[in-house]
Design a protein around this motif. Sequence first.
Motif, mmCIF file in Angstrom:
data_model
loop_
_atom_site.group_PDB
_atom_site.id
_atom_site.type_symbol
_atom_site.label_atom_id
_atom_site.label_comp_id
_atom_site.label_asym_id
_atom_site.label_seq_id
_atom_site.Cartn_x
_atom_site.Cartn_y
_atom_site.Cartn_z
ATOM 1 N N LEU A 1 20.839 18.989 23.777
ATOM 2 C CA LEU A 1 22.801 19.019 22.911
ATOM 3 C C LEU A 1 23.479 19.815 23.689
ATOM 4 O O LEU A 1 23.596 20.910 23.763
ATOM 5 C CB LEU A 1 22.231 18.587 21.155
ATOM 6 N N PHE A 2 24.491 19.066 22.852
ATOM 7 C CA PHE A 2 26.449 19.745 22.713
ATOM 8 C C PHE A 2 26.507 20.051 21.868
ATOM 9 O O PHE A 2 26.808 19.384 21.430
ATOM 10 C CB PHE A 2 26.711 19.219 24.065
ATOM 11 N N LEU A 3 27.382 21.528 22.165
ATOM 12 C CA LEU A 3 28.278 21.378 20.856
ATOM 13 C C LEU A 3 29.273 21.321 21.407
ATOM 14 O O LEU A 3 29.512 23.259 21.757
ATOM 15 C CB LEU A 3 27.794 22.525 20.000
ATOM 16 N N PHE A 4 30.612 21.805 21.247
ATOM 17 C CA PHE A 4 32.075 21.947 21.717
ATOM 18 C C PHE A 4 32.925 21.883 20.326
ATOM 19 O O PHE A 4 33.139 21.189 19.897
ATOM 20 C CB PHE A 4 32.245 21.227 22.456
ATOM 21 N N ASN A 5 34.424 22.589 21.210
ATOM 22 C CA ASN A 5 34.885 22.688 20.252
ATOM 23 C C ASN A 5 35.573 21.665 20.138
ATOM 24 O O ASN A 5 35.826 20.618 20.787
ATOM 25 C CB ASN A 5 35.756 23.610 19.896
ATOM 26 N N GLU A 6 36.435 21.201 19.180
ATOM 27 C CA GLU A 6 37.244 19.235 20.023
ATOM 28 C C GLU A 6 38.277 19.490 20.163
ATOM 29 O O GLU A 6 38.263 18.564 21.340
ATOM 30 C CB GLU A 6 37.093 18.875 18.201
ATOM 31 N N LYS A 7 39.060 20.545 20.880
ATOM 32 C CA LYS A 7 40.094 20.157 22.094
ATOM 33 C C LYS A 7 39.501 20.012 22.936
ATOM 34 O O LYS A 7 40.011 19.581 24.113
ATOM 35 C CB LYS A 7 40.391 21.367 21.616
ATOM 36 N N ALA A 8 37.652 20.509 23.242
ATOM 37 C CA ALA A 8 36.892 20.139 24.828
ATOM 38 C C ALA A 8 37.382 18.520 25.017
ATOM 39 O O ALA A 8 36.611 18.599 26.266
ATOM 40 C CB ALA A 8 36.152 20.700 24.925
ATOM 41 N N ALA A 9 37.176 17.622 24.023
ATOM 42 C CA ALA A 9 36.836 16.744 24.764
ATOM 43 C C ALA A 9 38.406 15.667 25.418
ATOM 44 O O ALA A 9 38.412 15.235 25.940
ATOM 45 C CB ALA A 9 36.705 15.988 23.113
ATOM 46 N N GLY A 10 39.326 16.649 24.982
ATOM 47 C CA GLY A 10 40.785 16.100 25.850
ATOM 48 C C GLY A 10 40.538 16.720 27.687
ATOM 49 O O GLY A 10 41.624 15.858 27.767
ATOM 50 N N LEU A 11 39.984 17.612 27.396
ATOM 51 C CA LEU A 11 39.931 18.790 28.519
ATOM 52 C C LEU A 11 38.594 18.593 29.606
ATOM 53 O O LEU A 11 38.675 19.075 30.623
ATOM 54 C CB LEU A 11 39.468 19.853 28.659
ATOM 55 N N CYS A 12 37.492 17.737 29.055
ATOM 56 C CA CYS A 12 36.218 17.734 30.485
ATOM 57 C C CYS A 12 36.173 16.230 30.408
ATOM 58 O O CYS A 12 35.942 15.526 28.934
ATOM 59 C CB CYS A 12 35.679 18.706 28.731
ATOM 60 N N SER A 13 35.583 16.154 31.379
ATOM 61 C CA SER A 13 35.529 14.660 31.195
ATOM 62 C C SER A 13 33.900 14.421 30.834
ATOM 63 O O SER A 13 33.335 14.621 31.064
ATOM 64 C CB SER A 13 35.044 13.875 32.416
ATOM 65 N N GLY A 14 34.174 12.907 29.925
ATOM 66 C CA GLY A 14 32.747 11.786 29.229
ATOM 67 C C GLY A 14 32.290 12.586 28.314
ATOM 68 O O GLY A 14 31.513 12.307 27.599
ATOM 69 N N ILE A 15 33.163 13.559 27.287
ATOM 70 C CA ILE A 15 32.549 13.951 26.227
ATOM 71 C C ILE A 15 32.815 13.196 25.244
ATOM 72 O O ILE A 15 32.397 12.895 24.595
ATOM 73 C CB ILE A 15 33.883 15.526 25.784
#
Length: 92
Positions: free
Chosen positions: A34-48
């Motif tokens: 499982l992965f946990l990122f801050n929501e801004k990562a969704a626009g910066l990393c492909s496929g999130i």
Amino acid sequence: MKTLICDLNVYDNGHHIAFVNSILSYYQDREDCLFLFNEKAAGLCSGIADDGRISLVPEEKLRPDEYGSLQGKFREYRYIEQFAVENGVGRV
């Protein structure tokens, strides 16, 4: 045993974006991760946005004004710990 991989500090100033993309690519076939990122990562990393194994922490939960403080780091730790318990994670 589920494994949680997290980075709550992915921003457009380059903090680990290439590394996050590499990790996601490497573990693309692993359902036990499982992965946990801050929501801004969704626009910066492909496929999130399309990966059901990824959860995003709302920015208001992280309080950017506390990133460098001990209180801010403890807040992040508690969030990660709670997420791990709720999702049956055995390793972070």
